[in-house]
Write a protein that holds these residues in place. Structure first.
Motif, PDB file in Angstrom:
ATOM      1  N   ARG A 190       0.841  -1.189   0.000  1.00 28.55           N
ATOM      2  CA  ARG A 190       0.000   0.000   0.000  1.00 28.55           C
ATOM      3  C   ARG A 190       0.882   1.247   0.000  1.00 28.55           C
ATOM      4  O   ARG A 190       2.064   1.197   0.369  1.00 28.55           O
ATOM      5  CB  ARG A 190      -0.949  -0.033   1.191  1.00 28.55           C
ATOM      6  CG  ARG A 190      -2.030  -1.107   1.009  1.00 28.55           C
ATOM      7  CD  ARG A 190      -2.970  -1.182   2.195  1.00 28.55           C
ATOM      8  NE  ARG A 190      -3.613   0.088   2.470  1.00 28.55           N
ATOM      9  CZ  ARG A 190      -4.526   0.273   3.413  1.00 28.55           C
ATOM     10  NH1 ARG A 190      -4.885  -0.736   4.183  1.00 28.55           N
ATOM     11  NH2 ARG A 190      -5.067   1.463   3.617  1.00 28.55           N
ATOM     12  N   GLY A 191       0.304   2.371  -0.397  1.00 27.56           N
ATOM     13  CA  GLY A 191       1.081   3.584  -0.617  1.00 27.56           C
ATOM     14  C   GLY A 191       2.022   3.971   0.504  1.00 27.56           C
ATOM     15  O   GLY A 191       3.213   4.226   0.263  1.00 27.56           O
ATOM     16  N   PRO A 192       1.576   4.035   1.758  1.00 21.75           N
ATOM     17  CA  PRO A 192       2.488   4.410   2.839  1.00 21.75           C
ATOM     18  C   PRO A 192       3.662   3.447   2.984  1.00 21.75           C
ATOM     19  O   PRO A 192       4.778   3.862   3.301  1.00 21.75           O
ATOM     20  CB  PRO A 192       1.586   4.392   4.083  1.00 21.75           C
ATOM     21  CG  PRO A 192       0.212   4.677   3.550  1.00 21.75           C
ATOM     22  CD  PRO A 192       0.159   3.971   2.228  1.00 21.75           C
ATOM     23  N   ARG A 201       6.210   4.294   0.283  1.00 18.91           N
ATOM     24  CA  ARG A 201       7.007   5.483   0.607  1.00 18.91           C
ATOM     25  C   ARG A 201       8.028   5.174   1.704  1.00 18.91           C
ATOM     26  O   ARG A 201       9.173   5.640   1.650  1.00 18.91           O
ATOM     27  CB  ARG A 201       6.105   6.634   1.032  1.00 18.91           C
ATOM     28  CG  ARG A 201       6.885   7.910   1.327  1.00 18.91           C
ATOM     29  CD  ARG A 201       5.972   9.102   1.433  1.00 18.91           C
ATOM     30  NE  ARG A 201       5.391   9.455   0.151  1.00 18.91           N
ATOM     31  CZ  ARG A 201       4.490  10.430  -0.017  1.00 18.91           C
ATOM     32  NH1 ARG A 201       4.065  11.134   1.024  1.00 18.91           N
ATOM     33  NH2 ARG A 201       4.000  10.687  -1.220  1.00 18.91           N
ATOM     34  N   GLY A 257      -4.139   9.051  -4.147  1.00 16.76           N
ATOM     35  CA  GLY A 257      -3.145   8.536  -3.221  1.00 16.76           C
ATOM     36  C   GLY A 257      -2.278   7.459  -3.847  1.00 16.76           C
ATOM     37  O   GLY A 257      -1.075   7.375  -3.570  1.00 16.76           O
ATOM     38  N   ASP A 279       0.257   9.421  -5.867  1.00 16.97           N
ATOM     39  CA  ASP A 279       1.089  10.337  -5.094  1.00 16.97           C
ATOM     40  C   ASP A 279       2.125   9.574  -4.259  1.00 16.97           C
ATOM     41  O   ASP A 279       3.284   9.969  -4.184  1.00 16.97           O
ATOM     42  CB  ASP A 279       0.211  11.202  -4.199  1.00 16.97           C
ATOM     43  CG  ASP A 279       0.929  12.458  -3.729  1.00 16.97           C
ATOM     44  OD1 ASP A 279       1.720  13.015  -4.509  1.00 16.97           O
ATOM     45  OD2 ASP A 279       0.713  12.867  -2.580  1.00 16.97           O
ATOM     46  N   TYR A 280       1.723   8.480  -3.637  1.00 18.72           N
ATOM     47  CA  TYR A 280       2.655   7.713  -2.808  1.00 18.72           C
ATOM     48  C   TYR A 280       3.745   7.028  -3.633  1.00 18.72           C
ATOM     49  O   TYR A 280       4.800   6.697  -3.104  1.00 18.72           O
ATOM     50  CB  TYR A 280       1.903   6.653  -1.999  1.00 18.72           C
ATOM     51  CG  TYR A 280       1.346   7.155  -0.691  1.00 18.72           C
ATOM     52  CD1 TYR A 280       2.200   7.540   0.342  1.00 18.72           C
ATOM     53  CD2 TYR A 280      -0.023   7.217  -0.470  1.00 18.72           C
ATOM     54  CE1 TYR A 280       1.696   7.989   1.558  1.00 18.72           C
ATOM     55  CE2 TYR A 280      -0.539   7.661   0.742  1.00 18.72           C
ATOM     56  CZ  TYR A 280       0.328   8.045   1.745  1.00 18.72           C
ATOM     57  OH  TYR A 280      -0.178   8.481   2.951  1.00 18.72           O
ATOM     58  N   ARG A 281       3.479   6.793  -4.916  1.00 24.06           N
ATOM     59  CA  ARG A 281       4.436   6.075  -5.757  1.00 24.06           C
ATOM     60  C   ARG A 281       5.170   6.993  -6.728  1.00 24.06           C
ATOM     61  O   ARG A 281       5.908   6.520  -7.593  1.00 24.06           O
ATOM     62  CB  ARG A 281       3.696   4.968  -6.528  1.00 24.06           C
ATOM     63  CG  ARG A 281       3.132   3.895  -5.618  1.00 24.06           C
ATOM     64  CD  ARG A 281       2.152   2.972  -6.324  1.00 24.06           C
ATOM     65  NE  ARG A 281       1.689   1.908  -5.418  1.00 24.06           N
ATOM     66  CZ  ARG A 281       0.709   2.040  -4.540  1.00 24.06           C
ATOM     67  NH1 ARG A 281       0.057   3.193  -4.444  1.00 24.06           N
ATOM     68  NH2 ARG A 281       0.375   1.037  -3.754  1.00 24.06           N
ATOM     69  N   ILE A 294      12.819  10.778  -2.389  1.00 26.03           N
ATOM     70  CA  ILE A 294      11.682  11.294  -1.631  1.00 26.03           C
ATOM     71  C   ILE A 294      12.156  12.486  -0.816  1.00 26.03           C
ATOM     72  O   ILE A 294      13.100  12.369  -0.028  1.00 26.03           O
ATOM     73  CB  ILE A 294      11.114  10.206  -0.709  1.00 26.03           C
ATOM     74  CG1 ILE A 294      10.668   9.000  -1.535  1.00 26.03           C
ATOM     75  CG2 ILE A 294       9.955  10.753   0.128  1.00 26.03           C
ATOM     76  CD1 ILE A 294      10.277   7.800  -0.712  1.00 26.03           C
ATOM     77  N   HIS A 333       5.169   8.512  10.310  1.00 25.53           N
ATOM     78  CA  HIS A 333       4.931   7.699   9.115  1.00 25.53           C
ATOM     79  C   HIS A 333       5.415   6.271   9.344  1.00 25.53           C
ATOM     80  O   HIS A 333       4.709   5.298   9.045  1.00 25.53           O
ATOM     81  CB  HIS A 333       5.646   8.337   7.917  1.00 25.53           C
ATOM     82  CG  HIS A 333       5.462   7.584   6.636  1.00 25.53           C
ATOM     83  ND1 HIS A 333       6.413   7.550   5.652  1.00 25.53           N
ATOM     84  CD2 HIS A 333       4.441   6.823   6.186  1.00 25.53           C
ATOM     85  CE1 HIS A 333       5.985   6.808   4.650  1.00 25.53           C
ATOM     86  NE2 HIS A 333       4.794   6.353   4.958  1.00 25.53           N
TER      87      HIS A 333
END
Length: 470
Positions: free
Chosen positions: A89-91, A94, A123, A126-128, A394, A407
């Motif tokens: 998943r996105g988080p 990151r 999302g 944006d996260y990737r 990042i 995070h």
């Protein structure tokens, strides 16, 4: 290319669906040295889920390593992969991206999603955004993410891959044992399945194993949709009626996790709690792989699971439930025009259907020659080795080290044992909730895209309230 020259490719995943997807993606690439790194988070697949997810992917068990987050940087430095596929998943993506930013030898970073990604979500992109390449699985997804990127100002290279679960396969069943249960399928679907079952094995290699006749109705359960308990209870009741309507066929409730296990998304009203304690004997629950469940399926029913694409690839007819509507919130707008949408009464009657040919090419069944993601990866590796591919690092977040701690703790849950993480969560949870409400209001003013059926992307945060923390 010799074994010593073959690219070293590591997929990093946690949840079961991402384990299955990343292992399947690497299993479809010849001439590489693949490895799967499973990182412990609240979503991490259990050992049993791991075995189920890896079934049929070509990823051997000895090529899988399970580590804590704190061990990943050292392990990656020792392995020196050429390519890393971030599968989570996105988080999570990151968080692992920050680990890669610190490696002495930076690999090419690839990211993607484990199934159908319509609508393309803000999302998700944006996260990737700091990966070198985003893999998508249909021409429609490619257009959707390109338009989403233009709307939010994110330039993200994309490449097309065949969804690994959509690779054509055959179900070889002995002709003398083949049958279609009367009334369980439409004439069209029954004729198609009978033809498939009667087809003799081809090729000169070992013959495929003979399997039992495909008469099951398989329900692919989903954690996120439908959201409401009443709607989920209606589905459970429909499955009971389907089992009662014809005791000669099994109705299989295909679940992703056993009690006590986690999965990619949080399920608030599990079907095990909604099915009656005393239910028909031919209504059964399965934790097998989807491939195994479909091997005896005469039809698949789901709201919007990628299992529908896996079924189509096998020639299994489908009903994508539209009893609760067709909307982005149900993740089923992808099926508009497919011919697969149908209601609960059709499930009970067994009136499954095959997709319209015009829908297929734009939606996950493009020609194999158009799936050029790995060629793109090889070019990126060559550029990085030549020093011509700058790292997409990042940036430091607003809020500095406390934001980084929040995070990390949000993704790792109990696996993060730092005091700073605990403090950051205590302070950060109400702050992030307020920020989410603010962003939602701003995005709604831009057009309320979750409610807009005319686009294949969204700008607002998703409406599922699906925290990684469990």
């Amino acid at each position: 290319m010799s074994a010593s020259q073959a690219l070293r490719v590591v997929a990093i995943a946690d949840a079961d669906s991402f384990v299955k997807w990343s292992a399947s993606m690497l299993g479809g690439v010849d001439g590489i040295r693949p490895h799967l790194l499973i990182v412990r988070t609240p979503l991490t697949a259990s050992e049993q889920q791991q075995r189920t997810a890896l079934a049929g992917t070509g990823m051997p068990e000895h090529a899988v390593t399970r580590l804590s987050f704190g061990e990943t940087a050292g392990w990656l430095d020792g392995q020196r992969p050429d390519v890393v596929v971030l599968a989570g998943r996105g988080p999570f993506v990151r968080l692992m991206g920050r680990v890669i930013d610190r490696l002495a030898r930076r690999p090419v970073v690839v990211a993607g999603l484990p199934g159908m990604a319509i609508p393309a979500q803000r999302g998700a992109l944006d996260y990737r955004r700091h990966a070198d390449l985003l893999v998508v699985h249909s021409h429609r997804e490619q257009r959707a993410f390109a338009e989403l990127g233009r709307r939010i100002g994110v330039e993200m290279p994309t490449a097309l891959a065949t969804l690994p679960f959509a690779r054509p396969r055959s179900r070889m069943i002995a002709a003398e044992r083949a049958k279609v249960v009367t009334g369980s399928l439409t004439e069209r679907a029954g004729a198609t399945l009978l033809a498939e079952r009667s087809e003799p094995p081809t090729g000169t290699g070992p013959q495929r194993a003979v399997r039992t006749p495909a008469t099951d109705i398989v329900f692919a359960a989903q954690a996120l949709v439908p959201v409401g308990r009443d709607e989920r209870a209606e589905i459970a009741a429909t499955l009971v009626r389907a089992a009662e309507a014809d005791p000669r066929r099994r109705v299989v409730v295909k679940l992703r996790s056993r009690p006590g296990e986690s999965e990619t998304h949080l399920e608030r009203d599990p079907y095990l709690d909604l099915l009656p304690a005393r239910r028909p004997q031919n209504l059964v629950v399965s934790y097998d792989s989807m491939g195994q469940a479909l091997s005896t399926a005469a039809g698949l029913v789901t709201v919007s699971s990628t299992a529908a694409i896996e079924a189509v690839a096998l020639g299994v007819p489908v009903i994508a439930l539209d009893s609760f509507g067709v909307s982005k919130g149900l993740l089923n707008t992808v099926f508009v025009g497919s011919g697969l949408l149908g209601g609960r009464s059709e499930v009970v009657a067994g009136r499954f259907r095959h997709p319209h040919p015009d829908w297929l090419r734009d939606n996950y069944f493009h020609p194999a020659a158009e799936s050029t993601w790995w060629q793109r990866v090889e070019k990126l590796v060559a550029l990085r080795r030549a020093g011509a591919l700058p790292a997409r690092r990042i940036p430091a977040p607003r809020g500095g080290s406390m934001h980084v701690a929040w995070h990390r703790a949000s993704v790792l849950g109990r696996e993060d044992r730092t005091l700073r993480g605990a403090v950051a969560l205590t302070l950060g949870i109400p702050a992030t909730a307020a920020l989410a409400r603010l962003r939602s209001g701003r995005a709604s003013a831009e057009g309320a895209t979750w409610a807009d059926p005319s686009t294949d992307f969204t700008l607002e945060p998703n409406p599922f309230h699906d925290s990684i923390r469990r």
